[in-house]
Design a protein around this motif. Structure first.
Motif, PDB file in Angstrom:
ATOM      1  N   VAL A  56     -32.432 -18.753 -25.600  1.00  0.00           N
ATOM      2  CA  VAL A  56     -33.570 -18.544 -24.645  1.00  0.00           C
ATOM      3  C   VAL A  56     -34.936 -19.289 -25.146  1.00  0.00           C
ATOM      4  O   VAL A  56     -35.267 -18.870 -26.298  1.00  0.00           O
ATOM      5  CB  VAL A  56     -33.678 -16.929 -24.390  1.00  0.00           C
ATOM      6  N   LEU A  57     -35.372 -20.188 -24.352  1.00  0.00           N
ATOM      7  CA  LEU A  57     -36.452 -21.178 -24.934  1.00  0.00           C
ATOM      8  C   LEU A  57     -37.598 -20.741 -24.129  1.00  0.00           C
ATOM      9  O   LEU A  57     -37.791 -21.006 -22.828  1.00  0.00           O
ATOM     10  CB  LEU A  57     -35.982 -22.549 -24.869  1.00  0.00           C
ATOM     11  N   LEU A  58     -38.816 -20.221 -24.615  1.00  0.00           N
ATOM     12  CA  LEU A  58     -40.129 -19.752 -24.151  1.00  0.00           C
ATOM     13  C   LEU A  58     -40.828 -21.140 -24.051  1.00  0.00           C
ATOM     14  O   LEU A  58     -40.841 -21.794 -24.718  1.00  0.00           O
ATOM     15  CB  LEU A  58     -40.595 -18.510 -25.019  1.00  0.00           C
ATOM     16  N   PRO A  59     -41.948 -21.189 -22.943  1.00  0.00           N
ATOM     17  CA  PRO A  59     -42.903 -22.034 -22.946  1.00  0.00           C
ATOM     18  C   PRO A  59     -43.458 -22.497 -24.016  1.00  0.00           C
ATOM     19  O   PRO A  59     -43.943 -23.687 -24.243  1.00  0.00           O
ATOM     20  CB  PRO A  59     -43.712 -21.420 -21.599  1.00  0.00           C
ATOM     21  N   ASP A  60     -43.804 -21.670 -25.048  1.00  0.00           N
ATOM     22  CA  ASP A  60     -44.662 -21.853 -26.226  1.00  0.00           C
ATOM     23  C   ASP A  60     -43.700 -22.536 -27.379  1.00  0.00           C
ATOM     24  O   ASP A  60     -44.218 -22.761 -28.427  1.00  0.00           O
ATOM     25  CB  ASP A  60     -45.391 -20.397 -26.877  1.00  0.00           C
ATOM     26  N   GLY A 104     -44.559 -23.478 -17.575  1.00  0.00           N
ATOM     27  CA  GLY A 104     -44.348 -22.428 -17.988  1.00  0.00           C
ATOM     28  C   GLY A 104     -43.249 -21.527 -17.737  1.00  0.00           C
ATOM     29  O   GLY A 104     -43.288 -20.363 -17.904  1.00  0.00           O
ATOM     30  N   GLN A 105     -42.021 -22.187 -17.280  1.00  0.00           N
ATOM     31  CA  GLN A 105     -40.798 -21.259 -17.171  1.00  0.00           C
ATOM     32  C   GLN A 105     -40.107 -21.053 -18.401  1.00  0.00           C
ATOM     33  O   GLN A 105     -40.361 -21.772 -19.354  1.00  0.00           O
ATOM     34  CB  GLN A 105     -39.841 -22.066 -16.113  1.00  0.00           C
ATOM     35  N   ILE A 106     -39.517 -20.318 -18.462  1.00  0.00           N
ATOM     36  CA  ILE A 106     -38.434 -19.768 -19.494  1.00  0.00           C
ATOM     37  C   ILE A 106     -37.087 -20.596 -19.196  1.00  0.00           C
ATOM     38  O   ILE A 106     -36.716 -20.394 -18.133  1.00  0.00           O
ATOM     39  CB  ILE A 106     -38.126 -18.380 -19.606  1.00  0.00           C
ATOM     40  N   ALA A 107     -36.564 -21.367 -19.968  1.00  0.00           N
ATOM     41  CA  ALA A 107     -35.318 -22.047 -20.009  1.00  0.00           C
ATOM     42  C   ALA A 107     -34.110 -21.444 -20.786  1.00  0.00           C
ATOM     43  O   ALA A 107     -34.340 -20.971 -21.853  1.00  0.00           O
ATOM     44  CB  ALA A 107     -35.395 -23.686 -20.341  1.00  0.00           C
ATOM     45  N   ILE A 138     -27.416 -24.324 -17.335  1.00  0.00           N
ATOM     46  CA  ILE A 138     -28.820 -23.859 -17.984  1.00  0.00           C
ATOM     47  C   ILE A 138     -29.697 -23.388 -16.686  1.00  0.00           C
ATOM     48  O   ILE A 138     -29.494 -23.571 -15.269  1.00  0.00           O
ATOM     49  CB  ILE A 138     -29.571 -25.380 -18.371  1.00  0.00           C
ATOM     50  N   ALA A 139     -30.296 -22.406 -16.715  1.00  0.00           N
ATOM     51  CA  ALA A 139     -31.352 -21.697 -15.703  1.00  0.00           C
ATOM     52  C   ALA A 139     -32.695 -21.481 -16.212  1.00  0.00           C
ATOM     53  O   ALA A 139     -32.863 -21.798 -17.373  1.00  0.00           O
ATOM     54  CB  ALA A 139     -30.699 -20.247 -15.665  1.00  0.00           C
ATOM     55  N   CYS A 140     -33.610 -21.460 -15.183  1.00  0.00           N
ATOM     56  CA  CYS A 140     -34.969 -21.210 -15.432  1.00  0.00           C
ATOM     57  C   CYS A 140     -35.384 -20.176 -14.655  1.00  0.00           C
ATOM     58  O   CYS A 140     -35.044 -19.794 -13.539  1.00  0.00           O
ATOM     59  CB  CYS A 140     -35.833 -22.620 -15.085  1.00  0.00           C
ATOM     60  N   LEU A 141     -36.516 -19.350 -15.422  1.00  0.00           N
ATOM     61  CA  LEU A 141     -37.431 -18.515 -14.642  1.00  0.00           C
ATOM     62  C   LEU A 141     -38.657 -18.415 -15.075  1.00  0.00           C
ATOM     63  O   LEU A 141     -38.927 -18.613 -16.000  1.00  0.00           O
ATOM     64  CB  LEU A 141     -36.541 -17.001 -15.097  1.00  0.00           C
ATOM     65  N   LEU A 142     -39.358 -17.591 -14.177  1.00  0.00           N
ATOM     66  CA  LEU A 142     -40.757 -17.264 -14.531  1.00  0.00           C
ATOM     67  C   LEU A 142     -40.951 -16.272 -15.260  1.00  0.00           C
ATOM     68  O   LEU A 142     -40.260 -15.177 -15.105  1.00  0.00           O
ATOM     69  CB  LEU A 142     -41.593 -17.334 -13.234  1.00  0.00           C
ATOM     70  N   PRO A 143     -41.906 -16.292 -16.201  1.00  0.00           N
ATOM     71  CA  PRO A 143     -42.234 -14.992 -17.153  1.00  0.00           C
ATOM     72  C   PRO A 143     -42.530 -13.895 -16.492  1.00  0.00           C
ATOM     73  O   PRO A 143     -42.424 -12.755 -16.769  1.00  0.00           O
ATOM     74  CB  PRO A 143     -43.120 -15.569 -18.026  1.00  0.00           C
ATOM     75  N   ASP A 144     -43.127 -13.861 -15.141  1.00  0.00           N
ATOM     76  CA  ASP A 144     -43.551 -12.799 -14.336  1.00  0.00           C
ATOM     77  C   ASP A 144     -42.259 -11.719 -14.247  1.00  0.00           C
ATOM     78  O   ASP A 144     -42.579 -10.638 -14.237  1.00  0.00           O
ATOM     79  CB  ASP A 144     -43.904 -13.415 -13.149  1.00  0.00           C
ATOM     80  N   VAL A 145     -41.203 -12.342 -14.117  1.00  0.00           N
ATOM     81  CA  VAL A 145     -39.890 -11.310 -13.797  1.00  0.00           C
ATOM     82  C   VAL A 145     -39.906 -10.281 -14.923  1.00  0.00           C
ATOM     83  O   VAL A 145     -39.496  -9.329 -14.595  1.00  0.00           O
ATOM     84  CB  VAL A 145     -38.708 -12.350 -13.791  1.00  0.00           C
TER      85      VAL A 145
END
Length: 255
Positions: A56-60, A104-107, A138-145
């Motif tokens: 899980v790779l965060l935007p930062d 800014g998505q989480i990969a 590979i999936a992506c999602l927004l941190p708001d979730v």
């Protein structure tokens, strides 16, 4: 990071269930004559019998490594659990990955970790203690979730809320990051896929007589099955040798 945040992150980044190509009979676990419906081209890949791992790779640039059910490791040794050798297999890759989305998505990189005493099929891939890992999604999602209640996150995930890469994007990402993928076997027109149980059993045997990911010559080389995906990944299903063998044996015994 707080425990609620980690719990939400874990829930949001789990891999969703993949249905079988022929529907499973809830009464006995056999297969029913109800195949999945594909259109256009269908990509066939080897299904590896190991354990599901994820990065899980965060935007930062922060990252976590997890199994199918839980987070096992956080960058900087903040969490560490050696379960099933997943961290050992995936940490070198996680250390060199860089955030890949400017929005800014989480990969989430999903890989099958296999070999060394991982499950009953380990000997099919290695005769010793070798360990392998192959990228399959590979999936992506927004941190708001992550702000949602966990029950809502689970429903969202199982309902297809995670945005998965298409086959073309997946292959480009794997090439850019130098990640080995689950073997691509063939691309076939949907109309050529067998619709009956016996036909699919024969189809599997013809497409994948032996595994393509054996880690040494002493391995048993028996494959688990095939994953079928539409090119845009709108439809995905799995077909396992043992499911078809079990179903055909049960039918033969009834005669």
């Amino acid at each position: 990071m707080t425990i609620p945040y980690l719990a939400a992150l874990n829930t949001a980044t789990k891999y969703p269930s993949i249905p079988t190509y022929h529907t499973l009979d809830p009464k006995n676990g056999g297969l029913l004559d109800q195949p999945a419906r594909f259109e256009g081209d269908v990509i066939l890949t080897e299904k590896i019998d190991g354990t599901n791992g994820r990065i899980v790779l965060l935007p930062d640039g922060d990252y976590f490594i997890g199994s199918r059910e839980e987070l096992l490791y956080a960058k900087g040794d903040r969490i560490e659990n050696p379960a099933l050798s997943i961290v050992e297999a995936l940490k070198p890759l996680a250390e060199r990955l860089k955030p890949r989305d400017e929005h800014g998505q989480i990969a989430v990189f999903f890989l099958e970790v296999y070999g060394r005493k991982i499950g009953g099929a380990a000997k099919q891939y290695t005769s010793g203690s070798r360990l392998g890992a192959r990228l399959f999604d590979i999936a992506c999602l927004l941190p708001d979730v992550l702000d949602w209640p966990r029950e809502q996150i689970s429903t969202w995930r199982e309902g297809g809320g995670q945005r998965f890469c298409t086959e073309a994007t997946l292959q480009r990402a794997a090439e850019a990051e130098a990640i080995e993928m689950a073997p691509r076997l063939e691309t076939v027109p949907a109309a050529t896929l067998p619709t009956d149980i016996e036909g699919m059993a024969q189809f599997l045997a013809g497409r994948l007589p032996v595994t393509r990911v054996a880690l040494d010559e002493g391995a048993g080389h028996q494959p688990e099955g095939i994953v079928l995906r539409s090119a845009d990944r709108s439809v995905i299903a799995k077909a396992r040798f043992q499911d078809y063998a079990r179903t055909l044996k049960r039918r033969a015994n009834r005669r």
